[in-house]
Scaffold this active site. Structure first.
Site, PDB file in Angstrom:
ATOM      1  N   ASN A 109       8.778  11.009   2.205  1.00 48.41           N
ATOM      2  CA  ASN A 109       7.996   9.907   1.404  1.00 48.41           C
ATOM      3  C   ASN A 109       6.795  10.198   0.811  1.00 48.41           C
ATOM      4  OD1 ASN A 109       8.979   8.049  -1.487  1.00 48.41           O
ATOM      5  ND2 ASN A 109       8.787   6.402   0.259  1.00 48.41           N
ATOM      6  N   HIS A 111       3.433   7.027  -0.370  1.00 51.83           N
ATOM      7  CA  HIS A 111       3.484   6.091  -0.654  1.00 51.83           C
ATOM      8  C   HIS A 111       2.245   5.953  -1.003  1.00 51.83           C
ATOM      9  CE1 HIS A 111       4.740   2.193  -0.751  1.00 51.83           C
ATOM     10  NE2 HIS A 111       3.330   1.389   0.038  1.00 51.83           N
ATOM     11  N   SER A 138      -0.037   7.699   2.020  1.00 41.97           N
ATOM     12  CA  SER A 138       0.377   8.838   3.027  1.00 41.97           C
ATOM     13  C   SER A 138       1.900   9.279   2.114  1.00 41.97           C
ATOM     14  CB  SER A 138       1.064   7.634   3.172  1.00 41.97           C
ATOM     15  OG  SER A 138      -0.501   6.517   3.705  1.00 41.97           O
ATOM     16  N   ASP A 147       9.364   2.028   3.923  1.00 44.52           N
ATOM     17  CA  ASP A 147       7.497   2.822   3.926  1.00 44.52           C
ATOM     18  C   ASP A 147       7.469   2.230   5.419  1.00 44.52           C
ATOM     19  OD1 ASP A 147       7.742   3.227   1.532  1.00 44.52           O
ATOM     20  OD2 ASP A 147       6.758   0.807   0.701  1.00 44.52           O
TER      21      ASP A 147
HETATM   22  C1  GRF Z   1       3.942   7.397  -6.900  1.00 45.98           C
HETATM   23  O1  GRF Z   1       3.155   6.808  -7.117  1.00 45.98           O
HETATM   24  C2  GRF Z   1       4.608   7.488  -5.305  1.00 45.98           C
HETATM   25  O2  GRF Z   1       3.308   7.217  -4.428  1.00 45.98           O
HETATM   26  C3  GRF Z   1       5.595   6.239  -5.649  1.00 45.98           C
HETATM   27  O3  GRF Z   1       6.146   6.407  -6.397  1.00 45.98           O
HETATM   28  C4  GRF Z   1       5.097   7.130  -8.230  1.00 45.98           C
HETATM   29  C5  GRF Z   1       5.877   8.192  -8.463  1.00 45.98           C
HETATM   30  O4  GRF Z   1       5.247   9.185  -9.575  1.00 45.98           O
HETATM   31  N1  GRF Z   1       6.335   6.509  -4.176  1.00 45.98           N
HETATM   32  P1  GRF Z   1       6.016  10.053  -9.932  1.00 45.98           P
HETATM   33  O5  GRF Z   1       7.400  10.022 -10.653  1.00 45.98           O
HETATM   34  O6  GRF Z   1       5.434  11.499  -9.248  1.00 45.98           O
HETATM   35  O7  GRF Z   1       4.722  10.736 -11.461  1.00 45.98           O
END
Ligand code: GRF
Length: 321
Positions: A109, A111, A138, A147
């Site tokens: 993932n 984050h 991260s 997370d």
């Molecule tokens: C990103 O900010 C990511 O860190 C979080 O969700 C958002 C997704 O944005 N997990 P996108 O759909 O990839 O533009």
């Protein structure tokens, strides 16, 4: 180049991280390919882009379904696609324990914070309110806690004096798009990284009773017994001791067992140059198909060969029953 790792990406919205991964994967030396983009939101904009790039898509709304039932539908679609890894990119669902377990060590993932700081939502404002000088993003492995899994890579992003959540988020997003493709590439090729392999051996060797690490002619080695009288039961060879490959050297019961192993799988086993005559066996660790359960077993058997009687006596007694 070795076969590419097959990736399924899960999204819920915009999918800009997904796009970064899709375009990174177009490079011929990228070690992964995207085989599926799946979503719980059928009209997620990211799906349109994936489809235009000729990637298989799958969508199934979660409404009216239990968490487990929806996760099972997603899991089945991922398995059908042949994916080996699940990459979450803005997938706005808490995952069931069962799903997390099925993809343990194979689900990543991204984050938007420097974990372990600011798990959950609203990460940008929380970093600004705390007076932090840097924020960031991260990439981590997914575990049952939100997370919370081991962090694989991070990028720091400076917080500017007049940043608000939106301006900070937009710069962190640029960093995310750089970080995710490279962190994923490193992760899927970890089995070819000698440092990663060494760490796997180290953890398993030191998990055995009364063991310690000591280098031998520059090669990492592990001994059982005290610091003064301990005996080696394993060595890690990477161009050490005249070995060309990355290999684990362990003790067998003798030349017969050594010969039998080489006979069974000559691509995996060979007699090590310096220790071959005393019944040690080399197990190659750079084949890309290392069976870590087997490695743990060979380490244990080797440990049994050299461990002091007072440590093996209880095992010998248990073996009689
Ligand atoms: C990103 O900010 C990511 O860190 C979080 O969700 C958002 C997704 O944005 N997990 P996108 O759909 O990839 O533009």
């Amino acid at each position: 180049m070795a076969e590419k790792a097959r990736i399924a990406i899960l999204i819920s919205g915009r999918g800009s991280n997904m796009a970064a991964l899709v375009y990174a994967a177009k490079s011929s030396d990228c070690p992964y390919e995207i085989v599926l983009v799946a979503s719980n939101v059928p009209d997620a904009p990211g799906l349109t882009l994936a489809q235009a790039e000729q990637i298989d898509i799958f969508a199934h709304p979660h409404k009216g379904l239990s968490r487990e039932a929806h996760d099972t539908i997603m899991h089945d679609a991922i398995v059908r696609s042949g994916a080996e890894y699940v990459v979450l990119a803005g997938y706005m669902r808490i995952l069931s324990d069962g799903f997390v377990r099925k993809w343990a060590d194979h689900m990543l993932n991204i984050h938007p914070s420097l974990l372990p700081k600011y798990k959950g939502l609203d990460t940008y404002q929380r970093a600004i309110d705390a007076g932090d000088k840097v924020a960031g993003c991260s990439v981590h492995l997914v575990t049952a806690e939100l997370d919370d899994g081991p962090v694989l890579a991070q990028t720091e992003v400076a917080i500017l004096p007049d940043d608000d959540a939106e301006t900070l988020a937009s710069r962190i997003l640029i960093a995310e798009h750089q970080l995710y493709p490279s962190a994923l590439a490193r992760y899927v090729t970890r089995e070819a990284d000698p440092d990663w392999i060494l760490e796997q051996i180290r953890q398993r060797a030191l998990a055995l009773q009364e063991t310690h690490e000591r280098a031998s002619f520059g090669a990492p080695g592990w001994r059982v017994g005290s610091q003064t009288t301990g005996k080696y039961f394993a060595y890690f060879a990477q161009s050490h001791h005249g070995e060309a490959s990355v290999a684990l050297l362990v003790k067998t019961t003798g030349l017969d067992e050594q010969a039998a192993l080489i006979d069974v799988d000559p691509d995996l086993y060979y007699a090590p140059k310096f220790y071959g005559k005393s019944g040690w066996i080399a197990i190659r660790l750079d084949t890309g198909r290392t069976d870590w359960g087997h490695i743990a077993e060979r380490l244990y058997k080797s440990w049994c060969q050299v461990a002091p009687k007072r440590l093996t006596r209880l095992i010998d007694i248990a073996d009689q029953f």
